[in-house]
Design a protein around this motif. Structure first.
Motif, PDB file in Angstrom:
ATOM      1  N   TYR A  35       0.871  -1.169   0.000  1.00  0.00           N
ATOM      2  CA  TYR A  35       0.000   0.000   0.000  1.00  0.00           C
ATOM      3  C   TYR A  35       0.913   1.226   0.000  1.00  0.00           C
ATOM      4  O   TYR A  35       1.875   1.289   0.759  1.00  0.00           O
ATOM      5  N   VAL A  36       0.619   2.206  -0.858  1.00  0.00           N
ATOM      6  CA  VAL A  36       1.413   3.431  -0.915  1.00  0.00           C
ATOM      7  C   VAL A  36       0.586   4.568  -0.345  1.00  0.00           C
ATOM      8  O   VAL A  36      -0.550   4.801  -0.769  1.00  0.00           O
ATOM      9  N   TRP A  37       1.154   5.273   0.637  1.00  0.00           N
ATOM     10  CA  TRP A  37       0.501   6.396   1.310  1.00  0.00           C
ATOM     11  C   TRP A  37       1.336   7.640   1.042  1.00  0.00           C
ATOM     12  O   TRP A  37       2.572   7.607   1.053  1.00  0.00           O
ATOM     13  N   GLN A  38       0.666   8.772   0.785  1.00  0.00           N
ATOM     14  CA  GLN A  38       1.393  10.007   0.507  1.00  0.00           C
ATOM     15  C   GLN A  38       0.625  11.185   1.091  1.00  0.00           C
ATOM     16  O   GLN A  38      -0.592  11.288   0.944  1.00  0.00           O
ATOM     17  N   ASP A  39       1.365  12.072   1.774  1.00  0.00           N
ATOM     18  CA  ASP A  39       0.750  13.267   2.355  1.00  0.00           C
ATOM     19  C   ASP A  39       1.854  14.260   2.694  1.00  0.00           C
ATOM     20  O   ASP A  39       3.031  13.914   2.711  1.00  0.00           O
TER      21      ASP A  39
END
Length: 90
Positions: A35-39
């Motif tokens: 899973y790729v998370w970006q913020d």
């Protein structure tokens, strides 16, 4: 409207944090999924990333295997300077 708030975050020292999360499938624990998370987040404490990891642990199925991340400030202090005039050449 979102672009304006993103610019404000960048000017306040936030950078783009990307995390690659490997987790075990709930029904098949021997299999891993990515899973790729970006913020936008603040280094070096990364409060948004740690909030998301806590959310994952408490609310989502699928135990975490590993989390790797990268962080890049998109606007550095040396990229801004005061300009007193502009000269146009044809």
């Amino acid at each position: 409207m979102r672009e304006n708030s993103e610019l404000k975050l960048m000017l306040n020292g936030y950078g783009l944090t990307t995390a690659r999360i490997l987790y075990h499938f709930p029904d098949h624990p021997h299999l891993l999924q990515t899973y790729v998370w970006q913020d936008y987040d603040l280094a070096p404490k990364f409060p948004a990333l740690f909030r998301f990891i806590e959310f994952w642990k408490t609310r989502l199925e699928g135990p975490l295997h590993s989390v790797t991340y990268t962080h890049k400030r998109l606007i550095a202090p040396n990229e801004w300077r005061k300009v007193d005039g502009e000269l146009l050449l044809h």
